[in-house]
Design a protein around this motif. Structure first.
Motif, PDB file in Angstrom:
ATOM      1  N   MET A  37       0.814  -1.215   0.000  1.00 37.94           N
ATOM      2  CA  MET A  37       0.000   0.000   0.000  1.00 37.94           C
ATOM      3  C   MET A  37       0.848   1.265   0.000  1.00 37.94           C
ATOM      4  N   ILE A  38       1.749   1.404   0.937  1.00 39.82           N
ATOM      5  CA  ILE A  38       2.499   2.649   1.092  1.00 39.82           C
ATOM      6  C   ILE A  38       3.558   2.799   0.011  1.00 39.82           C
ATOM      7  N   ARG A  39       4.347   1.775  -0.216  1.00 37.84           N
ATOM      8  CA  ARG A  39       5.443   1.855  -1.189  1.00 37.84           C
ATOM      9  C   ARG A  39       4.951   2.116  -2.614  1.00 37.84           C
ATOM     10  N   PRO A  40       3.934   1.406  -3.116  1.00 39.48           N
ATOM     11  CA  PRO A  40       3.444   1.719  -4.472  1.00 39.48           C
ATOM     12  C   PRO A  40       2.880   3.130  -4.595  1.00 39.48           C
ATOM     13  N   GLN A  41       2.248   3.629  -3.532  1.00 38.37           N
ATOM     14  CA  GLN A  41       1.695   4.980  -3.576  1.00 38.37           C
ATOM     15  C   GLN A  41       2.814   6.010  -3.676  1.00 38.37           C
ATOM     16  N   LYS A  42       3.890   5.833  -2.916  1.00 41.29           N
ATOM     17  CA  LYS A  42       5.022   6.749  -2.996  1.00 41.29           C
ATOM     18  C   LYS A  42       5.679   6.681  -4.368  1.00 41.29           C
ATOM     19  N   LYS A  43       5.765   5.495  -4.928  1.00 46.07           N
ATOM     20  CA  LYS A  43       6.355   5.318  -6.259  1.00 46.07           C
ATOM     21  C   LYS A  43       5.524   6.056  -7.309  1.00 46.07           C
ATOM     22  N   GLU A  44       4.207   5.969  -7.196  1.00 43.24           N
ATOM     23  CA  GLU A  44       3.315   6.656  -8.135  1.00 43.24           C
ATOM     24  C   GLU A  44       3.422   8.173  -7.978  1.00 43.24           C
ATOM     25  N   GLN A  45       3.564   8.656  -6.751  1.00 42.20           N
ATOM     26  CA  GLN A  45       3.712  10.092  -6.522  1.00 42.20           C
ATOM     27  C   GLN A  45       5.008  10.614  -7.129  1.00 42.20           C
ATOM     28  N   LYS A  46       6.084   9.849  -7.026  1.00 43.30           N
ATOM     29  CA  LYS A  46       7.354  10.255  -7.636  1.00 43.30           C
ATOM     30  C   LYS A  46       7.242  10.284  -9.152  1.00 43.30           C
ATOM     31  N   LYS A  47       6.543   9.312  -9.716  1.00 35.72           N
ATOM     32  CA  LYS A  47       6.340   9.255 -11.167  1.00 35.72           C
ATOM     33  C   LYS A  47       5.527  10.459 -11.644  1.00 35.72           C
ATOM     34  N   GLN A  48       4.481  10.821 -10.900  1.00 34.91           N
ATOM     35  CA  GLN A  48       3.639  11.971 -11.240  1.00 34.91           C
ATOM     36  C   GLN A  48       4.444  13.267 -11.155  1.00 34.91           C
ATOM     37  N   ALA A  49       5.252  13.405 -10.099  1.00 35.28           N
ATOM     38  CA  ALA A  49       6.065  14.611  -9.935  1.00 35.28           C
ATOM     39  C   ALA A  49       7.091  14.737 -11.055  1.00 35.28           C
ATOM     40  N   ALA A  50       7.685  13.628 -11.471  1.00 35.99           N
ATOM     41  CA  ALA A  50       8.649  13.652 -12.571  1.00 35.99           C
ATOM     42  C   ALA A  50       7.969  14.055 -13.874  1.00 35.99           C
ATOM     43  N   MET A  51       6.753  13.544 -14.100  1.00 36.49           N
ATOM     44  CA  MET A  51       6.007  13.889 -15.308  1.00 36.49           C
ATOM     45  C   MET A  51       5.699  15.388 -15.334  1.00 36.49           C
ATOM     46  N   LEU A  52       5.259  15.927 -14.201  1.00 33.36           N
ATOM     47  CA  LEU A  52       4.893  17.344 -14.142  1.00 33.36           C
ATOM     48  C   LEU A  52       6.113  18.253 -14.246  1.00 33.36           C
ATOM     49  N   SER A  53       7.261  17.792 -13.788  1.00 35.98           N
ATOM     50  CA  SER A  53       8.462  18.632 -13.879  1.00 35.98           C
ATOM     51  C   SER A  53       9.003  18.698 -15.302  1.00 35.98           C
ATOM     52  N   GLN A  54       8.612  17.770 -16.160  1.00 34.41           N
ATOM     53  CA  GLN A  54       9.092  17.748 -17.540  1.00 34.41           C
ATOM     54  C   GLN A  54       8.100  18.342 -18.524  1.00 34.41           C
ATOM     55  N   LEU A  55       7.097  19.052 -18.033  1.00 37.06           N
ATOM     56  CA  LEU A  55       6.125  19.678 -18.930  1.00 37.06           C
ATOM     57  C   LEU A  55       6.810  20.738 -19.787  1.00 37.06           C
ATOM     58  N   ALA A  56       6.362  20.833 -21.031  1.00 42.36           N
ATOM     59  CA  ALA A  56       6.903  21.848 -21.939  1.00 42.36           C
ATOM     60  C   ALA A  56       5.764  22.431 -22.750  1.00 42.36           C
ATOM     61  N   ILE A  57       5.979  23.622 -23.253  1.00 44.55           N
ATOM     62  CA  ILE A  57       4.976  24.271 -24.098  1.00 44.55           C
ATOM     63  C   ILE A  57       4.813  23.454 -25.374  1.00 44.55           C
ATOM     64  N   GLY A  58       3.566  23.213 -25.728  1.00 47.89           N
ATOM     65  CA  GLY A  58       3.262  22.430 -26.920  1.00 47.89           C
ATOM     66  C   GLY A  58       2.903  20.980 -26.621  1.00 47.89           C
ATOM     67  N   ASP A  59       3.074  20.540 -25.371  1.00 45.02           N
ATOM     68  CA  ASP A  59       2.710  19.167 -25.006  1.00 45.02           C
ATOM     69  C   ASP A  59       1.198  19.013 -24.991  1.00 45.02           C
ATOM     70  N   CYS A  60       0.735  17.866 -25.432  1.00 45.42           N
ATOM     71  CA  CYS A  60      -0.681  17.524 -25.361  1.00 45.42           C
ATOM     72  C   CYS A  60      -0.919  16.870 -24.001  1.00 45.42           C
ATOM     73  N   VAL A  61      -1.910  17.359 -23.262  1.00 43.79           N
ATOM     74  CA  VAL A  61      -2.169  16.853 -21.917  1.00 43.79           C
ATOM     75  C   VAL A  61      -3.610  16.382 -21.790  1.00 43.79           C
ATOM     76  N   LEU A  62      -3.799  15.440 -20.887  1.00 42.80           N
ATOM     77  CA  LEU A  62      -5.129  14.977 -20.503  1.00 42.80           C
ATOM     78  C   LEU A  62      -5.332  15.425 -19.070  1.00 42.80           C
ATOM     79  N   THR A  63      -6.401  16.172 -18.807  1.00 40.40           N
ATOM     80  CA  THR A  63      -6.659  16.663 -17.459  1.00 40.40           C
ATOM     81  C   THR A  63      -7.405  15.607 -16.653  1.00 40.40           C
ATOM     82  N   ASN A  64      -7.459  15.810 -15.341  1.00 44.37           N
ATOM     83  CA  ASN A  64      -8.193  14.877 -14.484  1.00 44.37           C
ATOM     84  C   ASN A  64      -9.682  14.853 -14.804  1.00 44.37           C
TER      85      ASN A  64
END
Length: 107
Positions: A37-64
Motif C-alpha cells: 500500500m504505502i510503497r506503491p503509492q510513494k512510487k506513483e507520486q514520484k512518477k507523477q512529480a517527474a512527469m509534471l516537472s518535464q512539462l513543456a509548451i506544446g505538449d498535449c495533456v489529458l486533465t483529471n
C-alpha cells in the motif's frame, strides 16, 4: 500437588509463546501494508512529480476531468491549456490537475 505446579509452568510458557506469535503477526501485517500500500503509492507520486516537472509548451495533456488540450504557457504551479481547435478556449489550471502528458513531436 506436584501436578498443579507442572501445569502452571506449562500455562505460563504457552502464554509467552502466544504473545510472541501475536507480535510476529502484527509485524507481518505492517510489512504487508508497507509493501502493498504505502510503497506503491510513494512510487506513483514520484512518477507523477517527474512527469509534471518535464512539462513543456506544446505538449498535449489529458486533465483529471477528461479534457485534452495543448499547453501554451507554464508558470511555477499553473499552466494555461488551450482546448479545441478554435484557439479561443484557454484555461489556466494547476499542474496537479494534469493526469497524462504526450510530448510534442519535434520532427
Amino acid at each position: 500437588m506436584g501436578n498443579t505446579l507442572l501445569s502452571s509452568t506449562d500455562a505460563a510458557g504457552s502464554a509467552a509463546g502466544g504473545g510472541l506469535i501475536m507480535i510476529v503477526y502484527i509485524v507481518l501485517i505492517f510489512v504487508f501494508i508497507y509493501f502493498f500500500m504505502i510503497r506503491p503509492q510513494k512510487k506513483e507520486q514520484k512518477k507523477q512529480a517527474a512527469m509534471l516537472s518535464q512539462l513543456a509548451i506544446g505538449d498535449c495533456v489529458l486533465t483529471n476531468s477528461g479534457f485534452y488540450g495543448i499547453i501554451i504557457d507554464i508558470t511555477d504551479d499553473t499552466v494555461i491549456v488551450e482546448f479545441g481547435n478554435n484557439k479561443n478556449c484557454r484555461i489556466p489550471m494547476q499542474k496537479a490537475a494534469i493526469a497524462q502528458v504526450e510530448k510534442a513531436d519535434n520532427e
